[in-house]
Design a protein around this motif. Structure first.
Motif, PDB file in Angstrom:
ATOM      1  N   SER A  10       0.831  -1.204   0.000  1.00 35.20           N
ATOM      2  CA  SER A  10       0.000   0.000   0.000  1.00 35.20           C
ATOM      3  C   SER A  10       0.867   1.255   0.000  1.00 35.20           C
ATOM      4  CB  SER A  10      -0.922   0.016   1.220  1.00 35.20           C
ATOM      5  OG  SER A  10      -1.849  -1.031   1.147  1.00 35.20           O
ATOM      6  N   LYS A  11       1.920   1.249   0.801  1.00 33.04           N
ATOM      7  CA  LYS A  11       2.827   2.399   0.842  1.00 33.04           C
ATOM      8  C   LYS A  11       3.497   2.598  -0.521  1.00 33.04           C
ATOM      9  CE  LYS A  11       3.905   2.263   5.781  1.00 33.04           C
ATOM     10  NZ  LYS A  11       4.957   2.027   6.783  1.00 33.04           N
ATOM     11  N   PHE A  12       3.944   1.499  -1.129  1.00 32.01           N
ATOM     12  CA  PHE A  12       4.586   1.575  -2.440  1.00 32.01           C
ATOM     13  C   PHE A  12       3.602   2.099  -3.483  1.00 32.01           C
ATOM     14  CE2 PHE A  12       5.551  -0.403  -6.562  1.00 32.01           C
ATOM     15  CZ  PHE A  12       6.761   0.221  -6.811  1.00 32.01           C
ATOM     16  N   SER A  13       2.382   1.600  -3.432  1.00 40.81           N
ATOM     17  CA  SER A  13       1.348   2.038  -4.373  1.00 40.81           C
ATOM     18  C   SER A  13       1.077   3.531  -4.227  1.00 40.81           C
ATOM     19  CB  SER A  13       0.063   1.237  -4.135  1.00 40.81           C
ATOM     20  OG  SER A  13      -0.975   1.722  -4.943  1.00 40.81           O
ATOM     21  N   ASN A  14       1.002   4.001  -3.002  1.00 41.43           N
ATOM     22  CA  ASN A  14       0.772   5.436  -2.768  1.00 41.43           C
ATOM     23  C   ASN A  14       1.927   6.272  -3.297  1.00 41.43           C
ATOM     24  OD1 ASN A  14      -1.687   4.896  -1.550  1.00 41.43           O
ATOM     25  ND2 ASN A  14      -0.847   4.909   0.512  1.00 41.43           N
ATOM     26  N   LYS A  15       3.160   5.818  -3.076  1.00 34.76           N
ATOM     27  CA  LYS A  15       4.322   6.553  -3.579  1.00 34.76           C
ATOM     28  C   LYS A  15       4.330   6.576  -5.103  1.00 34.76           C
ATOM     29  CE  LYS A  15       7.653   5.876   0.171  1.00 34.76           C
ATOM     30  NZ  LYS A  15       8.958   5.304   0.518  1.00 34.76           N
ATOM     31  N   LEU A  16       4.018   5.436  -5.709  1.00 32.33           N
ATOM     32  CA  LEU A  16       3.994   5.342  -7.165  1.00 32.33           C
ATOM     33  C   LEU A  16       2.905   6.239  -7.738  1.00 32.33           C
ATOM     34  CD1 LEU A  16       5.253   3.969  -9.605  1.00 32.33           C
ATOM     35  CD2 LEU A  16       3.608   2.114  -9.326  1.00 32.33           C
ATOM     36  N   SER A  17       1.759   6.268  -7.103  1.00 34.70           N
ATOM     37  CA  SER A  17       0.666   7.122  -7.544  1.00 34.70           C
ATOM     38  C   SER A  17       1.059   8.595  -7.466  1.00 34.70           C
ATOM     39  CB  SER A  17      -0.572   6.859  -6.688  1.00 34.70           C
ATOM     40  OG  SER A  17      -1.617   7.715  -7.050  1.00 34.70           O
ATOM     41  N   ALA A  18       1.677   8.989  -6.373  1.00 32.57           N
ATOM     42  CA  ALA A  18       2.112  10.379  -6.210  1.00 32.57           C
ATOM     43  C   ALA A  18       3.165  10.747  -7.254  1.00 32.57           C
ATOM     44  CB  ALA A  18       2.656  10.599  -4.803  1.00 32.57           C
ATOM     45  N   SER A  19       4.088   9.830  -7.511  1.00 30.85           N
ATOM     46  CA  SER A  19       5.124  10.085  -8.511  1.00 30.85           C
ATOM     47  C   SER A  19       4.516  10.237  -9.902  1.00 30.85           C
ATOM     48  CB  SER A  19       6.145   8.945  -8.531  1.00 30.85           C
ATOM     49  OG  SER A  19       6.834   8.875  -7.323  1.00 30.85           O
ATOM     50  N   THR A  20       3.536   9.394 -10.196  1.00 31.18           N
ATOM     51  CA  THR A  20       2.871   9.453 -11.496  1.00 31.18           C
ATOM     52  C   THR A  20       2.117  10.770 -11.646  1.00 31.18           C
ATOM     53  OG1 THR A  20       2.638   7.052 -11.496  1.00 31.18           O
ATOM     54  CG2 THR A  20       1.247   8.274 -13.015  1.00 31.18           C
ATOM     55  N   LYS A  21       1.397  11.179 -10.613  1.00 30.88           N
ATOM     56  CA  LYS A  21       0.676  12.455 -10.666  1.00 30.88           C
ATOM     57  C   LYS A  21       1.649  13.615 -10.860  1.00 30.88           C
ATOM     58  CE  LYS A  21      -3.209  10.992  -7.839  1.00 30.88           C
ATOM     59  NZ  LYS A  21      -3.896  11.115  -6.545  1.00 30.88           N
ATOM     60  N   ASN A  22       2.771  13.568 -10.152  1.00 26.89           N
ATOM     61  CA  ASN A  22       3.788  14.609 -10.268  1.00 26.89           C
ATOM     62  C   ASN A  22       4.328  14.664 -11.692  1.00 26.89           C
ATOM     63  OD1 ASN A  22       5.851  16.437  -9.947  1.00 26.89           O
ATOM     64  ND2 ASN A  22       6.902  15.316  -8.347  1.00 26.89           N
ATOM     65  N   LEU A  23       4.615  13.509 -12.269  1.00 28.22           N
ATOM     66  CA  LEU A  23       5.137  13.441 -13.628  1.00 28.22           C
ATOM     67  C   LEU A  23       4.124  13.999 -14.627  1.00 28.22           C
ATOM     68  CD1 LEU A  23       7.265  12.522 -15.669  1.00 28.22           C
ATOM     69  CD2 LEU A  23       6.174  10.275 -15.672  1.00 28.22           C
ATOM     70  N   ILE A  24       2.874  13.635 -14.478  1.00 26.00           N
ATOM     71  CA  ILE A  24       1.829  14.132 -15.382  1.00 26.00           C
ATOM     72  C   ILE A  24       1.710  15.647 -15.271  1.00 26.00           C
ATOM     73  CG2 ILE A  24      -0.671  14.137 -15.795  1.00 26.00           C
ATOM     74  CD1 ILE A  24      -0.617  11.130 -15.074  1.00 26.00           C
ATOM     75  N   GLN A  25       1.749  16.168 -14.054  1.00 24.90           N
ATOM     76  CA  GLN A  25       1.672  17.620 -13.864  1.00 24.90           C
ATOM     77  C   GLN A  25       2.857  18.323 -14.528  1.00 24.90           C
ATOM     78  OE1 GLN A  25       1.380  18.065  -9.629  1.00 24.90           O
ATOM     79  NE2 GLN A  25      -0.833  17.727  -9.593  1.00 24.90           N
ATOM     80  N   ARG A  26       4.048  17.747 -14.396  1.00 26.22           N
ATOM     81  CA  ARG A  26       5.224  18.360 -15.024  1.00 26.22           C
ATOM     82  C   ARG A  26       5.126  18.313 -16.543  1.00 26.22           C
ATOM     83  NH1 ARG A  26      10.498  15.898 -13.026  1.00 26.22           N
ATOM     84  NH2 ARG A  26       9.235  14.030 -12.922  1.00 26.22           N
ATOM     85  N   LEU A  27       4.604  17.202 -17.078  1.00 24.81           N
ATOM     86  CA  LEU A  27       4.470  17.082 -18.531  1.00 24.81           C
ATOM     87  C   LEU A  27       3.453  18.082 -19.073  1.00 24.81           C
ATOM     88  CD1 LEU A  27       4.586  13.209 -18.990  1.00 24.81           C
ATOM     89  CD2 LEU A  27       6.329  14.866 -19.639  1.00 24.81           C
ATOM     90  N   TRP A  28       2.391  18.324 -18.350  1.00 23.39           N
ATOM     91  CA  TRP A  28       1.380  19.282 -18.799  1.00 23.39           C
ATOM     92  C   TRP A  28       1.917  20.704 -18.781  1.00 23.39           C
ATOM     93  CZ3 TRP A  28      -2.775  18.579 -21.563  1.00 23.39           C
ATOM     94  CH2 TRP A  28      -3.402  17.345 -21.566  1.00 23.39           C
ATOM     95  N   LYS A  29       2.822  20.996 -17.868  1.00 18.85           N
ATOM     96  CA  LYS A  29       3.381  22.347 -17.759  1.00 18.85           C
ATOM     97  C   LYS A  29       4.496  22.588 -18.774  1.00 18.85           C
ATOM     98  CE  LYS A  29       2.308  22.995 -12.910  1.00 18.85           C
ATOM     99  NZ  LYS A  29       2.844  23.221 -11.562  1.00 18.85           N
TER     100      LYS A  29
END
Length: 75
Positions: A49-68
């Motif tokens: 669960s902790k790994f999944s949460n970290k991966l989800s946060a990293s993915t969201k961060n990456l998507i936000q950076r790509l959109w910017k």
């Protein structure tokens, strides 16, 4: 998936397999073995669960950076 993420997944899977094998071959009673399996599975669930949460946060961060990021005009 980056090398770091693959390493983390491999570590978790390897740890789970090692835990299961250690519990199965340990000279304990059935009740003790079931308790150990339950405890190990709960720990694995928490780690997953902790790994999944970290991966989800990293993915969201990456998507936000790509959109910017401005579009590449060198095409």
């Amino acid at each position: 998936m980056s090398k770091r993420d693959k390493f983390i997944v491999g570590t978790i899977v390897g740890g789970a397999i090692g835990s299961i094998l250690a519990v199965m071959f340990a000279p304990k009673s059935g009740k003790e073995t079931r308790e150990d399996i339950k405890k190990s599975s709960q720990e694995l669930y928490v780690k997953g669960s902790k790994f999944s949460n970290k991966l989800s946060a990293s993915t969201k961060n990456l998507i936000q950076r790509l959109w910017k990021k401005p579009p590449d005009k060198s095409v």
